[in-house]
Motif scaffolding. Sequence first.
Motif: not given
Length: 206
Positions: A49-50, A52-54, A56, A58-59, A64, A67
Motif C-alpha cells: 500500500k505504501v 502504491a502511494d509512492v 501514484a 500520493r506520498k 514512505a 512508514d
Amino acid sequence: MPPASLSRRAVLTSAAAGVGLAAVPSQLLALTQAGAEGLLNQLLAEINKVIADVEAGRKSETAAINDFRKLFVKYADTAFMAYYALGRDARSISKPKLREFTAAFQTYIANTYGSRFREFIGGTVTIKSTRKAGSDYQINASANLVGQAPFDVTFIVSDKSGQPRFYNIYIAGLNMLLTERDSIGQMMDRNGGNIDKTIAQLKAKS
C-alpha cells in the motif's frame, strides 16, 4: 491479487473479548500456521500500500521510508531482538538501562531494515512454504526484485510477546539476529563493556 504474492517491496478485539481470552489456557491460544502466515501477508499488504502511494504520487519516498520503519516496529518483536543482540550483557545490566538500550536498538534496527522495504518496488515477494519449528513458524518466501536475481527470504514468527510477531529474518541465507548480535558485541567490546557508550553509538547510527 492473492495475499501470498504481493507487489514490491489483526484484527482488533473488543475489551470484552480480551477479558474472555485471558481466561483461556495459554496452550489453547498457541500460534497457528494461519496466524503466522496472516502476519506476513498483512505486513506485505501494508508495504504494498505504501509503495502504491509512492508510485501514484500520493506520498514522497522520504515519507514512505518513515512508514516502512514504523511497519518494522509494528510487525517485529524488537524487544526480543534487542535482548538477544545484547547477549550475556542483557542479564547483567539494570532493567532501566535495558529499557533504554531496547529503545535505542528498536530505532536503529527499524531504520536499518525497515528502510530496505523500498527495494520491493516493482517486484514481488511470494510465500513458498511454512513449517513449524518448535512453538514458532518458519515462513519461506521468494523475493524477485528489480535488477536482482531471485533470492530466498525466511521469516521466523512467534507469539511469545503475546501476539504474532517475526523476530528473525534470513535474507539469502544471512541471519539477521546473529549479524546484529555480532555487531552489538563488537560495539560493547570497543566500549569496554560500557552500555551507555553503546547506547549513544546506536542513537548516532539511527
